[in-house]
Design a protein around this motif. Structure first.
Motif, PDB file in Angstrom:
ATOM      1  N   ASN A 128       0.010  -1.710  14.433  1.00  0.00           N
ATOM      2  CA  ASN A 128      -1.013  -0.702  14.746  1.00  0.00           C
ATOM      3  C   ASN A 128      -0.395   0.427  15.573  1.00  0.00           C
ATOM      4  O   ASN A 128      -0.871   0.764  16.662  1.00  0.00           O
ATOM      5  CB  ASN A 128      -2.204  -1.333  15.465  1.00  0.00           C
TER       6      ASN A 128
ATOM      7  N   GLN B  69       5.637   1.566   6.450  1.00  0.00           N
ATOM      8  CA  GLN B  69       4.181   1.498   6.374  1.00  0.00           C
ATOM      9  C   GLN B  69       3.677   0.106   6.744  1.00  0.00           C
ATOM     10  O   GLN B  69       2.695  -0.022   7.484  1.00  0.00           O
ATOM     11  CB  GLN B  69       3.722   1.877   4.965  1.00  0.00           C
ATOM     12  N   ASP B  70       4.342  -0.929   6.265  1.00  0.00           N
ATOM     13  CA  ASP B  70       3.950  -2.301   6.594  1.00  0.00           C
ATOM     14  C   ASP B  70       4.023  -2.545   8.105  1.00  0.00           C
ATOM     15  O   ASP B  70       3.108  -3.125   8.695  1.00  0.00           O
ATOM     16  CB  ASP B  70       4.861  -3.312   5.892  1.00  0.00           C
TER      17      ASP B  70
ATOM     18  N   CYS C 273       4.056  -0.315  10.612  1.00  0.00           N
ATOM     19  CA  CYS C 273       3.048   0.476  11.332  1.00  0.00           C
ATOM     20  C   CYS C 273       1.682  -0.199  11.264  1.00  0.00           C
ATOM     21  O   CYS C 273       0.960  -0.263  12.258  1.00  0.00           O
ATOM     22  CB  CYS C 273       2.964   1.890  10.756  1.00  0.00           C
ATOM     23  N   ARG C 274       1.357  -0.713  10.117  1.00  0.00           N
ATOM     24  CA  ARG C 274       0.073  -1.392   9.932  1.00  0.00           C
ATOM     25  C   ARG C 274       0.029  -2.689  10.756  1.00  0.00           C
ATOM     26  O   ARG C 274      -0.961  -2.972  11.428  1.00  0.00           O
ATOM     27  CB  ARG C 274      -0.150  -1.700   8.456  1.00  0.00           C
TER      28      ARG C 274
END
Length: 103
Positions: free
Chosen positions: A51, A44-45, A47-48
């Protein structure tokens, strides 16, 4: 319940050895600094930060673009590896945008 008895002298020697062991482990941890999980990023980190979608992240892992480590069923990434591929991801994003505009 089983009870085991040992001499006090033996118990004290075992306890002293255990204390020395604990001291050694703590010293090693201090010397190495905080190299624990705090420095690692999860899916998740990443991907964030980049982007991107989880599927794109999977592709980056599959084709060897992004290094990772697996602990049990969870995947972790080093921040420096993620920063290293940021230009690669941006370049691919630009190329994809350019192709879309020309069609």
């Amino acid at each position: 319940m089983e009870v085991i008895t040992i001499e006090k002298k033996t118990f004290d020697e075992m306890n002293e050895k255990f204390e020395r062991f604990v001291d050694r482990v703590e010293e090693i941890c201090r010397r190495c600094g905080d190299k624990g999980l705090g420095e690692w990023l999860d899916n998740q980190d990443v991907c964030r930060m980049l982007n991107i979608s989880p599927r794109t992240l999977q592709t980056l892992r599959d084709n060897g673009t992004l290094a990772y480590s697996r602990i049990s069923q969870k995947i972790y990434y080093k921040p420096r590896d993620v920063r290293r591929i940021l230009p690669v991801v941006e370049e691919r994003r630009k190329e994809a945008g350019y192709r879309k505009r020309t069609i």
